[in-house]
Each structure stands twice: as structure tokens, then as C-alpha cells.
Design a protein around this motif. Structure first.
Motif, short mmCIF file in Angstrom:
data_model
loop_
_atom_site.label_atom_id
_atom_site.label_comp_id
_atom_site.label_asym_id
_atom_site.label_seq_id
_atom_site.Cartn_x
_atom_site.Cartn_y
_atom_site.Cartn_z
N GLN A 386 0.86 -1.11 0.09
CA GLN A 386 -0.01 -0.15 -0.06
C GLN A 386 0.91 1.31 0.04
O GLN A 386 1.45 1.51 0.93
CB GLN A 386 -0.84 0.02 1.23
N ASP A 387 0.94 1.81 -1.01
CA ASP A 387 1.58 3.22 -1.07
C ASP A 387 0.65 4.24 -0.48
O ASP A 387 -0.69 4.26 -0.55
CB ASP A 387 1.65 3.70 -2.67
N PHE A 388 1.05 5.25 0.01
CA PHE A 388 0.55 6.50 0.27
C PHE A 388 0.27 7.34 -1.08
O PHE A 388 1.20 7.06 -1.79
CB PHE A 388 1.43 7.37 1.38
N MET A 389 -0.36 8.32 -1.20
CA MET A 389 -0.95 8.91 -2.38
C MET A 389 0.09 10.06 -2.83
O MET A 389 -0.57 10.93 -2.86
CB MET A 389 -2.34 9.15 -2.76
N PHE A 390 1.29 9.65 -3.11
CA PHE A 390 2.47 10.68 -3.51
C PHE A 390 3.23 10.15 -4.71
O PHE A 390 3.48 8.75 -4.39
CB PHE A 390 3.10 11.06 -2.43
#
Length: 835
Positions: A386-390
Motif C-alpha cells: 500500500q503506497d500513500f498517495m504521492f
């Protein structure tokens, strides 16, 4: 507790007087499309004609009734689960909220402003472009957001995506259109209560062994007044009760408990993804005032980064077992995410399972996905990176921005931590490697554009966001799960060794020398890192998909429309260049589409199998990308409509849990047996050489024990001795794994490129036997392509057959209620080439 959804919405442009019916959840674009006020942005070049939408303000309103029972509750929360993005909210003419983050949940106690009977909710959405355009001018920094298609947006070089906490891909990407949305993208609801309310339920894991799991139920709840009662936990078959005294306001209750002989949650291929049914309730005087239900998986996860002879390992351990991660990168399934239905999510996850994947990476330029996505991953044992949205730019570091991001991270981590499938949190996509702070000549050339003070500020802002805030939030809220600041990243050394510039012996790798670097497919064999988290090669979708955005006049890869549906610059020409190297010339446009998919599958097969042969040095392979957000030429293995490309069928073969892989090197062929299962397996290995007219020239069968969770060479042959006097262009090496008289894998190897093969005019036949189809051919047939008029996927496709062989396939329909008797057609490569 009483819940009431807010429905019956209308919308308008702020300066208009006409209100029109709106769909919520939804977006301005989809509402305009529903009223035929814009054309389909996916058709032709219509994307260009809707760029005005993001430069005006929009208003949504709902008139709703509240009955006396709800109005009498002591607390009435109005909850906005997703507002996109800059919104001011009025309830009965009272300003109650100003929002500026698509990814946050906003809750407002509206008890003082709610009426019995009719109420009106109005939400003003400010243009995200107008809101942010002055920040470039006043701030003095034009951030290096290369994928922000500001030119199409009519903004010249002004990159605005970095300022808005909304999905970065809305501003354009090298596979997606620029469609900067606004709207109510998640439900709005009223929640009233007069006693208590659950704010959060979390089951924290303290210790895990085969004998027991020590867990702690953590409940955040709000009490309207002081009260005594009991928290009741039903976990599987066991019940735990704790007497509690609640103060007025916010309370946190912890309830430790132990599960004896726990059933663990495993990823697909390693075991059952078991989840316990959980019910949490608050009871007072034997009356249940509040209850909630969820599912919970027990597992441990560890990111192992140990020093070794090659550098430093990078792999996940699940429940103490090393996992070779196999899968793809996931992007949003639509430019308008509210159009993604549960059935579309189900198709994607089931397609991942069917292709023998065990991981999807939720990439940082999209959205934190819907709960349905993660629940399906939990159910089917698909691990989630899960990436953070950046993604792909530097970001501001002012206090309001960082505070906003911190609350976003808290909201999303607390929402997603309940899912056993989420096993790795990652700060961003590609920013560390792109900036390359500690290597002056490294990166994407960003830092050289700025003066020394600006460079210092941008790097300090980067560290504050990704090495401080997100690290701190994950440590606080998911202490048992690893956090990785950026992908790719070699190490956390704060020197030149930190950046993943090229393929190193540490960290994860995005390898793009094939495609962007124009290197041959063979380069995949020599460039293998510890975890290959991105690499890819493009293809076109099938003609059925192309027909949805073109007219026959557009049927040329150099047409305006086909070029518009290619967001990676000279990508169409690059496909053609690679095709000229590896494949025969296609006879027409439709054949070119087919051949591009065969090309993509061949290239990524090289990559996947090389990565797996290098196990345990390499412990992960995630190709770019699983899916599309619109119909387009891209790196996806499954197009916008869910049609499997040749790559997805190839991934199924190359991701088998136990498989063979053939490597040709220095005049030899090495046959590898690769296992991702946790036990040794007794098999027979059959190695055969056939002429292309079906004659068996050589065969050897031997018993073998395939070692658990390992890669090993099981056969080695000098090519000239193996095929003797036979012409390399006229033979094929066939290897097969047989377990209990059943074939569990088969791999073929040709000693010359596909382009040099002499393809006879094969006639491929399809015979039906109840629910199966039997495929045969009268002559050698390469990459047999099965089609039908029903959406779904075959058990195998794009496969080769010799005369005398047969292939039995089944078809899985997307719509299980469709009883239509499908008709299957078959062609092969010879039908697609210019003769």
C-alpha cells in the motif's frame, strides 16, 4: 444509533440557474455525461473538449427529511466520507465545514442546525485549478510534476497537482487522461445517537505462536454521559466480556484476549486466508446499546533486510515464512472512480487469483482503494503493498499541508489496518530515486533546475513528509507492519547508497531500461534486483476495445485518435520498433494489435521467469501494470473493460506456484524447477524435443524432488548435443512437470526468435465437449488466440500447438447469470502476418 443516508442530489454550475439530477457518489463529469452536456471523454480526442469542467465552480444540493426520532438524538453527526476536493458545506444556510482533502473523512455534529422535517444541504466545490493556480505564482516554486499534463489542461508549464490532496492521476499520467474531477465521491450520511457511538474498532496483535495468539481489542467510543456497562467481544467461537466505566466524551477501551491454536491468515498459494468472524457490542443492564461486526485475520508480517554476501536482502516473511511476491501494480480502474462497481473489483481480484498472483501494489498516484478491494484481497489471500498517495514529484512542506497530510494518513491507516492483506506501507512512488539527493548526477534532472536554497528546502520538505510524518503515523497505528519511505529505494543510509539508481544488491528496483531505455528483452536476464517492484512493456488492447473509442477511419497506429490514446510520447512507434526485432510483420491493423500483445507477453515472460530463477536473491516481481483507467495503449495485462491481454495469460503460466523455466545461455539450456510452496514435492520431469511437424525426436523422463520454496537447476543440456543434426528452426524443446500422472506445468523453448520461425498455414479447430473446448491443429500453430462474444476469460490462451496435440480449455464468464451458449473462434499467428 440511527443512520440515514443523504440522497436525492441535484447539481449545477455555480452561475447557472438550472438544477439537474445528480448521482451521489459521483463526479461532475459523470453527471454532465449523464445529461449529455459533454461527450464521452474516452471517445476519440474528446478529452481535450472537457478541460473547461475543472475551471469552473460547481454546486450540489440535497433536500432531505429528518423524522422526530432522529432529530431527538442527543448527538447527530453528519459524515462526509469523501469530498473531492475544495468544498464548503452549508446545512440550512449555516456554514458547517470547509474541506481540502479528497482522502479524508469529515464528521460534523449538526445537532444545533438540524430540523424536524425538511432540511437542505448545499456543497460548493471550488475549481481545483482556480484554487491552486496562484500557489505556483506566489510560492515561486514550479514543482517537477512531469506527469501532470498541464499543457492539455491549458496551463502551460504550471503544475498544480502537487498542491491538491486529490488523486494525482486525475491531472494526467503516461497511461491516463487529464480529467480533474470534483464532486461527492463517497456517501454522505447522518448518524444520530443518545448513548454511545463506536469511533474505531481495532484488534491489535501482541504475540503469535502456533499454540496461541495474544490479541488486544481496542475500541474508541464516544459516550454522551457517564455510564457503566460491559464490552462484549465474540471472536469466532469464544466470548470475552469486560466491565467498563465510561466518562462523558471520548473513551478508549482495551480488552486483552487469547486465541488458542489460532488459524492463521495466509496468502494465496501458502495456505488458507482464514478470517475470524468478530462481533463487538456494548451492553448495559443486559440491553445491547450498540454492536458492530467485522472479519479479522491473524498473521505476522516482517520486511527482512539482512546483510548478506550480495548486499542486503529485501523480502517479506508471512507467519515466519519467506514469501516470493508475485503480481502486478494496481492503478484505479476508472478515471471516474465512482463508476467502479463491486463486480469490477471482483473481476480484478479473481483475475489476479486466476493468474497465480499473491500480491498487488496499490500505486501512489491513484487513490486509497474502496473497502471492497481490500476485503476481496483478504478473502482471496492477495497481499497488498500500500503506497500513500504521492508520486513522481516533490511536495510542499508548509505547516497546513503537512498537518493535512498527517490527518489523511491517520484516517487511511486506521481504516485499512483492519485488513490482513495490507502487509507493507510505502511513502511514495519514485521520488527518492528521481531527486537523488546524495548523487549530484543521479535522478531525473530535477534538482539541477533549482538554486541551492530551494534545493535545500525541497529536500527538507521531502524528509519531513516521508521520513518523519508517515513513518511516525505508521509506527503509532500499525506498529506490527513495515513502512518503506519510497519505491524504489536501496537502503536508508542518508548517503549515495540510499538511492535505487540502477539495479543494486539491496532494496527494491524499478527497472525500465527495457522500454524507456530501449534495451532488448534479453536485458531482463542480466538486471535482477532483490525485489523487482516495477518493470513493464506496452501493448494495445484488443480490437473490440479499440472500437469503443475510434471509427474505422482511425485504424492506424499513427492516426490522431490512436496517438491520443497513447500517453507515453512515442510509445506506438516504440512498440513497432521492438516488434520489428522479435516478430514477423503483421498484415493489417487488427493483426498489429494482436501482435503487440504477443510481443508484450514474450518480453514480460523473460522478466518474470528471470526474477523467479534468481530466488532467493530476488524475492519479488510486480510488473507494471495490472489494469487500465480508460481504453488505451498501455503496460496493462488487462484492459479497461477487463479483457485479458496475452500478458495476463502468460503471467498465469509464469506465476505458477510450482513451475519449470528454461534459460538458454552460452550454448546450453538450463531447466529450472521453481517452487513457492512450503513443502517438498515429488514429481516426474519429462524433457522432449519435437520437430515442428510433431515428430518426437528425443525424450527423457526422470523422478525428482522439487525443494520447498526454492529455485534449482534440474536439467542442463548442451544444445548441439541435444538436437543433434536437426535444424534449430525446425524443433522445439518441451519440458513438463508431472505429479500423480497429472501435468502441472509445461514450458516450451525455441532456439531461434519467433520472427525467424517458418510458420505453416495451420488450420486450428475448436470442438465443444459440454463446458470445455478442445483445440487442435493440422500443423504447427504459434500463439493460438481464442475469442468469444462473451466477457470473461479462458483457462489458457495464446498457446502453441503441434499437430497431434490437443489443448482442453474452459471459459469463465464475468456474468455468472449469463446462460448464453458461447461460440469460440480460433486463429494463430500465421493468420496475422503479411505473407
Amino acid at each position: 444509533m440511527i443512520k440515514q443516508g443523504i440522497n436525492d442530489w441535484q447539481f449545477k454550475q455555480q452561475r447557472d440557474s438550472i438544477w439537474r439530477k445528480a448521482q451521489v457518489p459521483g463526479t461532475v463529469h459523470t453527471d454532465l455525461l449523464e445529461h449529455n452536456l459533454i461527450n464521452d471523454p474516452f471517445f476519440g480526442e474528446e478529452e481535450k473538449n472537457v478541460q473547461w469542467v475543472d475551471k469552473v465552480d460547481w454546486v450540489y444540493k440535497s433536500t432531505f427529511n429528518v423524522d422526530s426520532e432522529l432529530a431527538s438524538q442527543t448527538c447527530i453527526d453528519l459524515i462526509f466520507n469523501g469530498l473531492d476536493t475544495y468544498a464548503t458545506v452549508y446545512l440550512n444556510n449555516q456554514l458547517i465545514l470547509s474541506s481540502d482533502n479528497m482522502f479524508r473523512t469529515y464528521k460534523v455534529n449538526v445537532k444545533d442546525w438540524i430540523n424536524i422535517g425538511e432540511n437542505q444541504l448545499i456543497i460548493h466545490f471550488e475549481s481545483p485549478i482556480n484554487h491552486d493556480v496562484m500557489r505556483v505564482i506566489s510560492g515561486g516554486i514550479n514543482y517537477p510534476a512531469d506527469n501532470d499534463d498541464s499543457e492539455t489542461g491549458g496551463l502551460g508549464d504550471k503544475k498544480l497537482s502537487i498542491f491538491a490532496r486529490k488523486a494525482p492521476y486525475h491531472y494526467g499520467w503516461d497511461w491516463g487522461p487529464r480529467l480533474v474531477t470534483s464532486g461527492i465521491w463517497k456517501p454522505v450520511e447522518l448518524v444520530g445517537y443518545s448513548d454511545i457511538h463506536f469511533d474505531d474498532i481495532y484488534i491489535k496483535q501482541e504475540q503469535l505462536s502456533n499454540e496461541k495468539a495474544d490479541l488486544v481489542l481496542e475500541i474508541e467510543l464516544v459516550a454522551i454521559k457517564e455510564m457503566t456497562g460491559e464490552c462484549v467481544l465474540q471472536y469466532g467461537e469464544q466470548t470475552e466480556i469486560k466491565q467498563v466505566e465510561l466518562k462523558e466524551g471520548h473513551n478508549k477501551v482495551t480488552l486483552p484476549f487469547t486465541v488458542v491454536n489460532p488459524k492463521l491468515w495466509w496468502s494465496r498459494g501458502l495456505g488458507t486466508p482464514h478470517r475470524y468472524d468478530v462481533k463487538v457490542a456494548f451492553r448495559k443492564d443486559n440491553e445491547t446499546l450498540l454492536s458492530d461486526a467485522l472479519k479479522h485475520g491473524i498473521r505476522t508480517v516482517e520486511l527482512v533486510r539482512d546483510d548478506d554476501q550480495y548486499g542486503k536482502s529485501f523480502y517479506l516473511k508471512l507467519n515466519g515464512e519467506p514469501v516470493f511476491c508475485k503480481g502486478a501494480n494496481h492503478i484505479p480502474n476508472d478515471s471516474f472512480v465512482t463508476r467502479v462497481t463491486k463486480s469490477r473489483y471482483e473481476h480484478e481480484i479473481k483475475s489476479a487469483v486466476s493468474a497465480n498472483m499473491n500480491m498487488l501494489r496499490v500505486w501512489g498516484g491513484g487513490i486509497y482503494e474502496d473497502d471492497i478491494f481490500y476485503d476481496l484481497c483478504d478473502e482471496h489471500g492477495i497481499l497488498v503493498w500500500q503506497d500513500f498517495m504521492f508520486a513522481c514529484t516533490m511536495y510542499p512542506g508548509d505547516e497546513p499541508f503537512l498537518n493535512n497530510v498527517e490527518q489523511e494518513a491517520v484516517d487511511q491507516v486506521k481504516r485499512l489496518r483492519q485488513y490482513a492483506s495490507v502487509v507493507l506501507w510505502c511513502g511514495n512512488n519514485e521520488i527518492d530515486a528521481a531527486w537523488a539527493e546524495f548523487v549530484e548526477t543521479g535522478g531525473w534532472g530535477w534538482k539541477q533546475k533549482y538554486d541551492a536554497l530551494t534545493r535545500e528546502k525541497l529536500w527538507a520538505d521531502y524528509q519531513a513528509l516521508f521520513h518523519d510524518i508517515l513513518d511516525r503515523v505508521t509506527k503509532q497505528y500499525v506498529p506490527n507492519e513495515p513502512y518503506w519511505p519510497s519505491s524504489p529505494l536501496a537502503d536508508l543510509t542518508r548517503d549515495a547508497n540510499q538511492h535505487a539508481l540502477g539495479v543494486k544488491g539491496a532494496g527494491d528496483v524499478h527497472y525500465w531500461d527495457v522500454w524507456h531505455g530501449k534495451q532488448p528483452f534479453e536485458a531482463y536476464n542480466e538486471n535482477v534486483g532483490r525485489f523487482m517492484s516495477e518493470y513493464g512493456f506496452q501493448s494495445f488492447p484488443a480490437i473490440e476495445t479499440v472500437e469503443t473509442f475510434t471509427t474505422p477511419d482511425d485504424y492506424a497506429i499513427g492516426s490522431d485518435v490512436m496517438l491520443h490514446h497513447q500517453k507515453n510520447g512515442a510509445g506506438n512507434q516504440l512498440i513497432k520498433t521492438y516488434m520489428e526485432k522479435y516478430l514477423p510483420e503483421s498484415k493489417d491493423f487488427t493483426s498489429f494489435l494482436y501482435m503487440s500483445q504477443v510481443l508484450q507477453a514474450q518480453g514480460i515472460k523473460n522478466a518474470i521467469e528471470s526474477h523467479r530463477r534468481h530466488k532467493p536473491y530476488c524475492m519479488g516481481t510486480l510488473y507494471w501494470q495490472m489494469n487500465d483507467c480508460w481504453p488505451v495503449a498501455s503496460w496493462s495485462s488487462m484492459d479497461y473493460f477487463g479483457r485479458w491481454k496475452a500478458l495476463h495469460y502468460q503471467a498465469k503460466e509464469s506465476f505458477r506456484d510450482i513451475m519449470l523455466s528454461i534459460e538458454e545461455k552460452d550454448g546450453q539450456v538450463n531447466v529450472y524447477a521453481i517452487s513457492d510452496v512450503l513443502n517438498d514435492v515429488d514429481v516426474d520431469i519429462r524433457v522432449s524435443v519435437y520437430s515442428l511437424d510433431g515428430e518426437l525426436l528425443y525424450e527423457e523422463v526422470s523422478a525428482f524432488i522439487i525443494k520447498a520454496n526454492a529455485s534449482q537447476v534440474v536439467k542442463n543440456y548442451i544444445i548441439d548435443r541435444l538436437i543433434g543434426e536437426y535444424d534449430k528452426s525446425q524443433v522445439v524443446l518441451v519440458t513438463e512437470l508431472i505429479k500423480e500422472n497429472q501435468s502441472i506445468d509445461q514450458k516450451r523453448h525455441y532456439f531461434i526468435p519467433t520472427q525467424a520461425l517458418s510458420l505453416p498455414l495451420a488450420k486450428v479447430s475448436v470442438a465443444r465437449d459440454k463446458e470445455t473446448f478442445i483445440i487442435t491443429t493440422d500443423q504447427f500453430a504459434k500463439d493460438i488466440y481464442l475469442t468469444t462474444d462473451c466477457l470473461g476469460y479462458f483457462s489458457a490462451n495464446y498457446f502453441d500447438l503441434l499437430p497431434g496435440e490437443e489443448k482442453v480449455v474452459t471459459f469463465t464468464k464475468r456474468d455468472k447469470n449469463n446462460e448464453h451458449l458461447i461460440d469460440v473462434q480460433a486463429v494463430s499467428m500465421v493468420d496475422m502476418i503479411k505473407i
